[in-house]
Design a protein around this motif. Structure first.
Motif, PDB file in Angstrom:
ATOM      1  N   THR A  39       0.847  -1.185   0.000  1.00  0.00           N
ATOM      2  CA  THR A  39       0.000   0.000   0.000  1.00  0.00           C
ATOM      3  C   THR A  39       0.885   1.238   0.000  1.00  0.00           C
ATOM      4  OG1 THR A  39      -0.089   0.205   2.405  1.00  0.00           O
ATOM      5  CG2 THR A  39      -1.771  -1.218   1.353  1.00  0.00           C
ATOM      6  N   GLU A  40       0.277   2.371  -0.254  1.00  0.00           N
ATOM      7  CA  GLU A  40       1.014   3.635  -0.214  1.00  0.00           C
ATOM      8  C   GLU A  40       1.670   3.825   1.151  1.00  0.00           C
ATOM      9  OE1 GLU A  40      -0.091   8.352  -0.390  1.00  0.00           O
ATOM     10  OE2 GLU A  40      -1.211   7.009  -1.706  1.00  0.00           O
ATOM     11  N   GLU A  41       0.936   3.550   2.218  1.00  0.00           N
ATOM     12  CA  GLU A  41       1.478   3.725   3.566  1.00  0.00           C
ATOM     13  C   GLU A  41       2.590   2.724   3.862  1.00  0.00           C
ATOM     14  OE1 GLU A  41       2.632   5.152   7.018  1.00  0.00           O
ATOM     15  OE2 GLU A  41       1.321   6.205   5.629  1.00  0.00           O
ATOM     16  N   GLN A  42       2.457   1.490   3.407  1.00  0.00           N
ATOM     17  CA  GLN A  42       3.516   0.497   3.621  1.00  0.00           C
ATOM     18  C   GLN A  42       4.802   0.917   2.912  1.00  0.00           C
ATOM     19  OE1 GLN A  42       1.318  -2.873   2.102  1.00  0.00           O
ATOM     20  NE2 GLN A  42       1.093  -3.760   4.153  1.00  0.00           N
ATOM     21  N   LEU A  43       4.669   1.447   1.702  1.00  0.00           N
ATOM     22  CA  LEU A  43       5.855   1.910   0.982  1.00  0.00           C
ATOM     23  C   LEU A  43       6.492   3.073   1.727  1.00  0.00           C
ATOM     24  CD1 LEU A  43       7.740   1.729  -1.467  1.00  0.00           C
ATOM     25  CD2 LEU A  43       6.227   3.357  -2.622  1.00  0.00           C
ATOM     26  N   ALA A  44       5.676   4.033   2.150  1.00  0.00           N
ATOM     27  CA  ALA A  44       6.211   5.188   2.875  1.00  0.00           C
ATOM     28  C   ALA A  44       6.931   4.746   4.143  1.00  0.00           C
ATOM     29  CB  ALA A  44       5.083   6.169   3.205  1.00  0.00           C
ATOM     30  N   GLN A  45       6.341   3.819   4.877  1.00  0.00           N
ATOM     31  CA  GLN A  45       6.969   3.307   6.112  1.00  0.00           C
ATOM     32  C   GLN A  45       8.299   2.643   5.810  1.00  0.00           C
ATOM     33  OE1 GLN A  45       4.068   0.724   7.975  1.00  0.00           O
ATOM     34  NE2 GLN A  45       4.224   1.888   9.865  1.00  0.00           N
ATOM     35  N   ALA A  46       8.334   1.815   4.781  1.00  0.00           N
ATOM     36  CA  ALA A  46       9.565   1.115   4.420  1.00  0.00           C
ATOM     37  C   ALA A  46      10.652   2.097   3.986  1.00  0.00           C
ATOM     38  CB  ALA A  46       9.289   0.101   3.316  1.00  0.00           C
ATOM     39  N   LEU A  47      10.273   3.080   3.178  1.00  0.00           N
ATOM     40  CA  LEU A  47      11.256   4.057   2.705  1.00  0.00           C
ATOM     41  C   LEU A  47      11.771   4.921   3.849  1.00  0.00           C
ATOM     42  CD1 LEU A  47       9.628   5.070  -0.697  1.00  0.00           C
ATOM     43  CD2 LEU A  47      11.637   3.596  -0.330  1.00  0.00           C
ATOM     44  N   ARG A  48      10.871   5.374   4.715  1.00  0.00           N
ATOM     45  CA  ARG A  48      11.310   6.160   5.881  1.00  0.00           C
ATOM     46  C   ARG A  48      12.260   5.335   6.746  1.00  0.00           C
ATOM     47  NH1 ARG A  48       6.060   8.403   5.794  1.00  0.00           N
ATOM     48  NH2 ARG A  48       5.267   6.747   7.137  1.00  0.00           N
ATOM     49  N   GLY A  49      11.905   4.083   6.990  1.00  0.00           N
ATOM     50  CA  GLY A  49      12.734   3.221   7.818  1.00  0.00           C
ATOM     51  C   GLY A  49      14.125   3.006   7.244  1.00  0.00           C
ATOM     52  N   ALA A  50      14.198   2.882   5.928  1.00  0.00           N
ATOM     53  CA  ALA A  50      15.488   2.655   5.274  1.00  0.00           C
ATOM     54  C   ALA A  50      16.298   3.938   5.100  1.00  0.00           C
ATOM     55  CB  ALA A  50      15.276   1.998   3.917  1.00  0.00           C
ATOM     56  N   LEU A  51      15.613   5.042   4.795  1.00  0.00           N
ATOM     57  CA  LEU A  51      16.326   6.257   4.403  1.00  0.00           C
ATOM     58  C   LEU A  51      16.535   7.276   5.510  1.00  0.00           C
ATOM     59  CD1 LEU A  51      14.718   6.686   0.894  1.00  0.00           C
ATOM     60  CD2 LEU A  51      17.014   5.868   1.432  1.00  0.00           C
ATOM     61  N   ASP A  52      15.634   7.351   6.483  1.00  0.00           N
ATOM     62  CA  ASP A  52      15.805   8.352   7.540  1.00  0.00           C
ATOM     63  C   ASP A  52      17.160   8.250   8.236  1.00  0.00           C
ATOM     64  OD1 ASP A  52      13.374   9.454   6.898  1.00  0.00           O
ATOM     65  OD2 ASP A  52      12.361   8.864   8.764  1.00  0.00           O
ATOM     66  N   PRO A  53      17.643   7.044   8.578  1.00  0.00           N
ATOM     67  CA  PRO A  53      18.959   6.967   9.230  1.00  0.00           C
ATOM     68  C   PRO A  53      20.117   7.416   8.332  1.00  0.00           C
ATOM     69  CG  PRO A  53      17.736   4.914   9.530  1.00  0.00           C
ATOM     70  CD  PRO A  53      16.983   5.746   8.539  1.00  0.00           C
ATOM     71  N   MET A  54      19.909   7.390   7.024  1.00  0.00           N
ATOM     72  CA  MET A  54      20.969   7.773   6.086  1.00  0.00           C
ATOM     73  C   MET A  54      21.213   9.280   6.067  1.00  0.00           C
ATOM     74  SD  MET A  54      21.882   4.932   4.592  1.00  0.00           S
ATOM     75  CE  MET A  54      21.275   3.331   4.153  1.00  0.00           C
ATOM     76  N   GLY A  55      20.191  10.052   6.401  1.00  0.00           N
ATOM     77  CA  GLY A  55      20.321  11.502   6.341  1.00  0.00           C
ATOM     78  C   GLY A  55      20.046  12.018   4.932  1.00  0.00           C
ATOM     79  N   THR A  56      20.433  13.232   4.698  1.00  0.00           N
ATOM     80  CA  THR A  56      20.182  13.911   3.424  1.00  0.00           C
ATOM     81  C   THR A  56      21.007  13.296   2.290  1.00  0.00           C
ATOM     82  OG1 THR A  56      19.879  15.929   4.676  1.00  0.00           O
ATOM     83  CG2 THR A  56      20.194  16.182   2.314  1.00  0.00           C
ATOM     84  N   PRO A  57      20.398  13.089   1.125  1.00  0.00           N
ATOM     85  CA  PRO A  57      21.168  12.596  -0.023  1.00  0.00           C
ATOM     86  C   PRO A  57      22.200  13.642  -0.451  1.00  0.00           C
ATOM     87  CG  PRO A  57      18.800  12.645  -0.520  1.00  0.00           C
ATOM     88  CD  PRO A  57      18.983  13.259   0.808  1.00  0.00           C
ATOM     89  N   VAL A  58      23.408  13.177  -0.781  1.00  0.00           N
ATOM     90  CA  VAL A  58      24.483  14.075  -1.195  1.00  0.00           C
ATOM     91  C   VAL A  58      24.792  13.903  -2.681  1.00  0.00           C
ATOM     92  CG1 VAL A  58      26.918  14.674  -0.842  1.00  0.00           C
ATOM     93  CG2 VAL A  58      25.479  14.097   1.132  1.00  0.00           C
ATOM     94  N   SER A  59      24.951  12.650  -3.123  1.00  0.00           N
ATOM     95  CA  SER A  59      25.265  12.403  -4.534  1.00  0.00           C
ATOM     96  C   SER A  59      24.842  11.000  -4.921  1.00  0.00           C
ATOM     97  CB  SER A  59      26.760  12.578  -4.798  1.00  0.00           C
ATOM     98  OG  SER A  59      27.504  11.572  -4.121  1.00  0.00           O
ATOM     99  N   ARG A  60      24.748  10.804  -6.237  1.00  0.00           N
ATOM    100  CA  ARG A  60      24.337   9.498  -6.767  1.00  0.00           C
ATOM    101  C   ARG A  60      24.846   9.410  -8.200  1.00  0.00           C
ATOM    102  NH1 ARG A  60      19.020  10.011  -5.952  1.00  0.00           N
ATOM    103  NH2 ARG A  60      19.007   8.765  -4.052  1.00  0.00           N
ATOM    104  N   SER A  61      25.414   8.266  -8.568  1.00  0.00           N
ATOM    105  CA  SER A  61      25.837   8.068  -9.951  1.00  0.00           C
ATOM    106  C   SER A  61      25.563   6.627 -10.373  1.00  0.00           C
ATOM    107  CB  SER A  61      27.321   8.405 -10.129  1.00  0.00           C
ATOM    108  OG  SER A  61      28.114   7.580  -9.306  1.00  0.00           O
ATOM    109  N   VAL A  62      25.242   6.466 -11.638  1.00  0.00           N
ATOM    110  CA  VAL A  62      24.931   5.155 -12.195  1.00  0.00           C
ATOM    111  C   VAL A  62      26.218   4.338 -12.275  1.00  0.00           C
ATOM    112  CG1 VAL A  62      24.069   3.913 -14.213  1.00  0.00           C
ATOM    113  CG2 VAL A  62      23.016   6.071 -13.528  1.00  0.00           C
TER     114      VAL A  62
END
Length: 115
Positions: A39-62
């Protein structure tokens, strides 16, 4: 535009939503395969759980982009599995994997994994 470039563009657009914290937008723009699995809420929960501890995104490359017609646990179809080297404020060496699939006449994200 090549198929690879189109799939990569869809993945990058989805990840821009992710970086902005637009989890409802991530869900609504995702492939039907993802939207049917969570569900939308399950995805949001999973993403918050995985990404919140990482902090702000700085860079990304393929780093990789591989085409597949079969993937474990997914129906046969047209897929691109795209790897990214990412850096976040609290995690310098993250690896993100985004799966884009051909869905409803467009490339859409059907999977996201970070480690």
């Amino acid at each position: 535009m090549s198929e690879r470039d189109a799939a990569l563009g869809a993945a990058q657009k989805w990840m821009a939503r992710l970086d902005a914290g637009d989890y409802p937008g991530c869900w609504s723009s995702a492939a039907e395969l993802m939207r049917g699995a969570v569900t939308e809420e399950q995805l949001a929960q999973a993403l918050r759980g995985a990404l919140d501890p990482m902090g702000t995104p700085v860079s990304r490359s393929v780093t990789t982009a591989e085409q597949h017609e079969t993937l474990p646990g997914a129906p046969d179809g047209r897929y691109w599995v795209i790897g990214f080297a990412a850096s976040y404020a609290n995690k310098k060496g993250a690896v993100e994997t985004v799966t884009a699939m051909w869905d409803r006449d467009a490339w859409r994200v059907s999977g996201y994994y970070i480690r």
